[in-house]
Design an enzyme around this catalytic site. Structure first.
Site, PDB file in Angstrom:
ATOM      1  N   ARG A  17       0.714  -1.803  -0.178  1.00 15.69           N
ATOM      2  CA  ARG A  17      -0.200   0.089   0.384  1.00 15.69           C
ATOM      3  C   ARG A  17       0.786   1.937  -0.302  1.00 15.69           C
ATOM      4  O   ARG A  17       2.329   1.058   0.490  1.00 15.69           O
ATOM      5  CB  ARG A  17      -1.123  -0.294   1.301  1.00 15.69           C
ATOM      6  CG  ARG A  17      -1.976  -0.824   1.436  1.00 15.69           C
ATOM      7  CD  ARG A  17      -2.837  -1.144   2.256  1.00 15.69           C
ATOM      8  NE  ARG A  17      -2.333  -1.950   3.686  1.00 15.69           N
ATOM      9  CZ  ARG A  17      -2.289  -1.655   5.075  1.00 15.69           C
ATOM     10  NH1 ARG A  17      -3.954  -0.991   5.081  1.00 15.69           N
ATOM     11  NH2 ARG A  17      -2.485  -2.691   5.826  1.00 15.69           N
ATOM     12  N   LYS A  77       1.701   2.531   7.045  1.00 18.51           N
ATOM     13  CA  LYS A  77       1.946   0.991   8.954  1.00 18.51           C
ATOM     14  C   LYS A  77       2.955   2.265   9.128  1.00 18.51           C
ATOM     15  O   LYS A  77       3.658   2.833   8.979  1.00 18.51           O
ATOM     16  CB  LYS A  77       2.539   0.178   7.748  1.00 18.51           C
ATOM     17  CG  LYS A  77       1.647  -1.150   7.541  1.00 18.51           C
ATOM     18  CD  LYS A  77       0.527  -0.947   8.562  1.00 18.51           C
ATOM     19  CE  LYS A  77       0.383  -1.890   9.594  1.00 18.51           C
ATOM     20  NZ  LYS A  77      -0.389  -2.313  10.476  1.00 18.51           N
ATOM     21  N   TYR A  96      -0.984   4.661  10.721  1.00 20.77           N
ATOM     22  CA  TYR A  96      -1.600   3.929  11.871  1.00 20.77           C
ATOM     23  C   TYR A  96      -0.085   3.276  12.074  1.00 20.77           C
ATOM     24  O   TYR A  96       0.521   3.556  11.836  1.00 20.77           O
ATOM     25  CB  TYR A  96      -1.688   2.634  11.026  1.00 20.77           C
ATOM     26  CG  TYR A  96      -3.551   2.042  10.088  1.00 20.77           C
ATOM     27  CD1 TYR A  96      -4.895   2.743  10.495  1.00 20.77           C
ATOM     28  CD2 TYR A  96      -3.232   2.283   8.600  1.00 20.77           C
ATOM     29  CE1 TYR A  96      -5.812   2.268  10.168  1.00 20.77           C
ATOM     30  CE2 TYR A  96      -4.430   2.123   8.217  1.00 20.77           C
ATOM     31  CZ  TYR A  96      -5.709   2.094   8.551  1.00 20.77           C
ATOM     32  OH  TYR A  96      -7.102   2.329   8.135  1.00 20.77           O
ATOM     33  N   HIS A  98      -1.207   1.857  16.192  1.00 20.39           N
ATOM     34  CA  HIS A  98      -1.345   0.565  17.132  1.00 20.39           C
ATOM     35  C   HIS A  98      -0.235   0.659  17.982  1.00 20.39           C
ATOM     36  O   HIS A  98       0.596  -0.595  18.424  1.00 20.39           O
ATOM     37  CB  HIS A  98      -0.977  -0.366  16.126  1.00 20.39           C
ATOM     38  CG  HIS A  98      -2.423  -0.619  14.728  1.00 20.39           C
ATOM     39  ND1 HIS A  98      -3.880  -0.442  15.267  1.00 20.39           N
ATOM     40  CD2 HIS A  98      -1.880  -0.528  13.931  1.00 20.39           C
ATOM     41  CE1 HIS A  98      -3.563  -1.139  13.821  1.00 20.39           C
ATOM     42  NE2 HIS A  98      -2.919  -0.754  12.945  1.00 20.39           N
ATOM     43  N   GLU A 120      -6.336   4.822  13.005  1.00 18.68           N
ATOM     44  CA  GLU A 120      -7.195   3.936  14.007  1.00 18.68           C
ATOM     45  C   GLU A 120      -7.908   4.498  15.648  1.00 18.68           C
ATOM     46  O   GLU A 120      -8.841   3.914  15.381  1.00 18.68           O
ATOM     47  CB  GLU A 120      -6.506   2.491  14.484  1.00 18.68           C
ATOM     48  CG  GLU A 120      -4.923   2.996  16.015  1.00 18.68           C
ATOM     49  CD  GLU A 120      -3.768   3.214  15.303  1.00 18.68           C
ATOM     50  OE1 GLU A 120      -3.137   3.324  16.214  1.00 18.68           O
ATOM     51  OE2 GLU A 120      -3.822   3.509  14.047  1.00 18.68           O
ATOM     52  N   SER A 136     -10.640  -2.401   7.906  1.00 16.03           N
ATOM     53  CA  SER A 136     -11.411  -3.385   8.703  1.00 16.03           C
ATOM     54  C   SER A 136     -12.776  -3.932   8.037  1.00 16.03           C
ATOM     55  O   SER A 136     -12.099  -5.267   8.100  1.00 16.03           O
ATOM     56  CB  SER A 136     -12.764  -2.569  10.512  1.00 16.03           C
ATOM     57  OG  SER A 136     -11.093  -1.821  10.816  1.00 16.03           O
ATOM     58  N   ASP A 200     -20.424 -11.141  20.361  1.00 15.29           N
ATOM     59  CA  ASP A 200     -20.982  -9.844  20.780  1.00 15.29           C
ATOM     60  C   ASP A 200     -22.077  -9.439  22.050  1.00 15.29           C
ATOM     61  O   ASP A 200     -22.480 -10.173  22.759  1.00 15.29           O
ATOM     62  CB  ASP A 200     -20.803  -8.453  20.036  1.00 15.29           C
ATOM     63  CG  ASP A 200     -20.739  -7.170  19.922  1.00 15.29           C
ATOM     64  OD1 ASP A 200     -19.404  -7.079  19.324  1.00 15.29           O
ATOM     65  OD2 ASP A 200     -20.822  -6.820  20.502  1.00 15.29           O
ATOM     66  N   LEU A 242     -12.499  -5.536  18.848  1.00 11.42           N
ATOM     67  CA  LEU A 242     -11.360  -4.376  19.093  1.00 11.42           C
ATOM     68  C   LEU A 242     -11.868  -2.947  20.221  1.00 11.42           C
ATOM     69  O   LEU A 242     -12.770  -3.223  21.198  1.00 11.42           O
ATOM     70  CB  LEU A 242     -11.514  -3.084  17.851  1.00 11.42           C
ATOM     71  CG  LEU A 242     -11.617  -2.136  17.851  1.00 11.42           C
ATOM     72  CD1 LEU A 242      -9.763  -1.260  17.826  1.00 11.42           C
ATOM     73  CD2 LEU A 242     -11.923  -1.336  16.753  1.00 11.42           C
ATOM     74  N   ALA A 270      -7.503  -8.951  15.174  1.00  7.92           N
ATOM     75  CA  ALA A 270      -6.604  -8.131  16.191  1.00  7.92           C
ATOM     76  C   ALA A 270      -5.209  -8.090  16.545  1.00  7.92           C
ATOM     77  O   ALA A 270      -4.993  -7.790  17.448  1.00  7.92           O
ATOM     78  CB  ALA A 270      -7.107  -8.072  17.732  1.00  7.92           C
ATOM     79  N   ASP A 272      -2.500  -7.154  15.139  1.00  7.80           N
ATOM     80  CA  ASP A 272      -2.096  -5.616  15.199  1.00  7.80           C
ATOM     81  C   ASP A 272      -1.813  -5.483  16.227  1.00  7.80           C
ATOM     82  O   ASP A 272      -1.368  -3.887  16.858  1.00  7.80           O
ATOM     83  CB  ASP A 272      -1.907  -4.658  14.085  1.00  7.80           C
ATOM     84  CG  ASP A 272      -3.687  -4.175  13.765  1.00  7.80           C
ATOM     85  OD1 ASP A 272      -4.191  -5.043  15.020  1.00  7.80           O
ATOM     86  OD2 ASP A 272      -3.779  -4.076  13.135  1.00  7.80           O
ATOM     87  N   ARG A 281       1.055 -15.054  17.477  1.00  4.39           N
ATOM     88  CA  ARG A 281       2.116 -14.316  17.957  1.00  4.39           C
ATOM     89  C   ARG A 281       1.772 -13.547  16.119  1.00  4.39           C
ATOM     90  O   ARG A 281       0.760 -14.176  14.823  1.00  4.39           O
ATOM     91  CB  ARG A 281       3.103 -14.557  18.196  1.00  4.39           C
ATOM     92  CG  ARG A 281       3.203 -16.091  16.518  1.00  4.39           C
ATOM     93  CD  ARG A 281       4.895 -16.795  17.101  1.00  4.39           C
ATOM     94  NE  ARG A 281       5.122 -17.775  16.214  1.00  4.39           N
ATOM     95  CZ  ARG A 281       4.570 -18.776  16.844  1.00  4.39           C
ATOM     96  NH1 ARG A 281       3.564 -18.929  17.744  1.00  4.39           N
ATOM     97  NH2 ARG A 281       4.599 -19.536  15.686  1.00  4.39           N
ATOM     98  N   VAL A 300      -1.660 -12.594  10.234  1.00  2.20           N
ATOM     99  CA  VAL A 300      -0.622 -11.529   9.526  1.00  2.20           C
ATOM    100  C   VAL A 300      -1.353 -10.406  10.237  1.00  2.20           C
ATOM    101  O   VAL A 300      -2.403 -10.500  10.167  1.00  2.20           O
ATOM    102  CB  VAL A 300      -1.172 -11.884   7.525  1.00  2.20           C
ATOM    103  CG1 VAL A 300      -0.699 -11.046   7.102  1.00  2.20           C
ATOM    104  CG2 VAL A 300      -0.899 -13.252   7.788  1.00  2.20           C
TER     105      VAL A 300
END
Length: 375
Positions: A17, A77, A96, A98, A120, A136, A200, A242, A270, A272, A281, A300
């Site tokens: 990206r 990123k 982003y 995180h 985010e 998302s 949820d 999240l 989730a 990241d 991991r 990923v």
């Protein structure tokens, strides 16, 4: 105020990206700013250097040239350690971040006195996250695709077709979290004819999902025992929890994962933010999966990077209006003028101004008050 805006190439594994597409560059140039783009930065997303030149951007050959000249760095990123030395003290960063999952980056941004806004955590009055939502959506849809592929024998899975065929049972998919990514994951799973359950804790969200899925999805309010039982009987578990700006809670324990049939799959969207599955991991697109407790894990951390053109178009369409405000007034001024952007403010003047990040790492933070900042 005219600014120099830098767009470096992304360096995270298989991240194709780019932080700004050519028509966004054209808009910023029209507003009087200078846009510097590293050569080849947009190629992975299908944007040629010549397109940026036609848009009025200036091409430079190295990331060092981008960081040296630009006051505002725009990325996709979070910076990785190999990029840290490129930053100048007091520079601005819009990307982003995180940070709740990365204490080292948090401390670096503070030490280098980088003014940063995290995509985010930019938040509208209704609680929605306009710059996180498009990614998302992509991540949720792709997580189901990835899980379906991971169930194949060639991927180490149990050899199941997600939707089955007439005369055989479909795979059972449990999605933990019914937000944007969880909803999109459910849409694809239903479309692939899996048996789908979404968990949820928000009754209003479950009511909304009941309306849009019209009975095709089981909707459940979770507790620990119920979660354990449903995970054990699932062929696929997708973690889509999240807590905006904060580290993700571990809702699926190692024992729960171990109770799944060998060759089952977990996909942790989730990751990241630290992941919501204890055995998760971070993985990369180069090596997207591993097997633990007999279960295939897909974790990923930049899922949308695999569909770079779609993701870049979706992301930069959402970020451009906010980027224009940041370019005009700077991060400090834009945050002072716009409470939506102020919610995304992470570091400023060497201080951490995000309470969830401070709580995640045990760091001190300074409460940001817009009326204390001069425009």
């Amino acid at each position: 105020m005219a600014r120099v805006i830098g767009i470096p190439s992304e360096v995270k594994d298989s991240e194709r990206r780019v932080g700004l597409q050519p028509d966004g560059a054209a808009e910023l140039v029209h507003q009087g700013h200078e846009v510097l783009v590293q050569e080849g930065a947009g190629v992975g997303a299908g944007f040629s250097d010549s397109e940026y030149e036609k848009a009025g951007a200036k091409l430079v050959s190295t990331p060092g040239e981008v960081f040296e000249a630009a006051g505002l760095i725009v990325k996709v990123k979070e910076p990785v350690p190999s990029e840290y030395d490129l930053f100048k003290e007091g520079q601005e960063l819009f990307t982003y971040l995180h940070l709740a999952a990365d204490k080292g980056l948090t401390e670096f941004l503070m030490q280098r006195k980088i003014a940063s806004i995290a995509y985010e955590t930019v938040e509208l009055d209704d609680g929605s996250l306009p710059l996180l939502t498009p990614m998302s959506e992509v991540a949720g849809r792709m997580a189901t695709q990835a899980a379906a592929h991971s169930l194949e024998n060639t991927s180490g899975g149990a050899g199941l077709l997600l939707g089955g065929v007439p005369g055989t049972p479909a795979a059972r998919v449990t999605i933990i979290g019914g937000g944007v990514s969880g909803t999109e994951a459910a849409k694809i799973a239903v479309g692939m004819r899996a048996v789908v359950r979404v968990m949820d804790i928000n009754p209003k969200r479950l009511a909304y999902l009941s309306d849009i899925f019209e009975g095709r999805v089981d909707l459940v309010t979770p507790n620990r025992a119920r979660t354990a039982a449903y995970v054990a009987e699932s062929d696929v578990v997708i973690g889509a929890v999240l807590v905006a700006g904060a580290k993700a809670p571990k809702l699926v324990s190692r024992e729960m994962v171990a109770s799944m049939r060998p060759g089952s799959v977990v996909a942790d969207i989730a990751i990241d933010q630290g992941g919501c599955i204890e055995t998760s991991r971070p993985t990369t697109h180069s090596e997207p999966t591993y097997i633990e407790e007999g279960v295939v894990h897909y974790c990923v951390a930049n899922i949308p990077g695999a569909v770079a053109r779609t993701s870049t178009l979706a992301l930069t369409s959402a970020t451009l209006p906010y980027l224009a405000r940041v370019a005009e007034s700077g991060i400090e001024g834009a945050a002072a003028a716009d409470p939506v952007l102020a919610k995304g403010l992470s570091t400023l003047g060497g201080e951490l101004v995000s309470e969830p990040v401070a709580e995640a790492h045990g760091l001190e933070y300074s409460r940001y008050e817009a009326n204390e900042v001069s425009g």
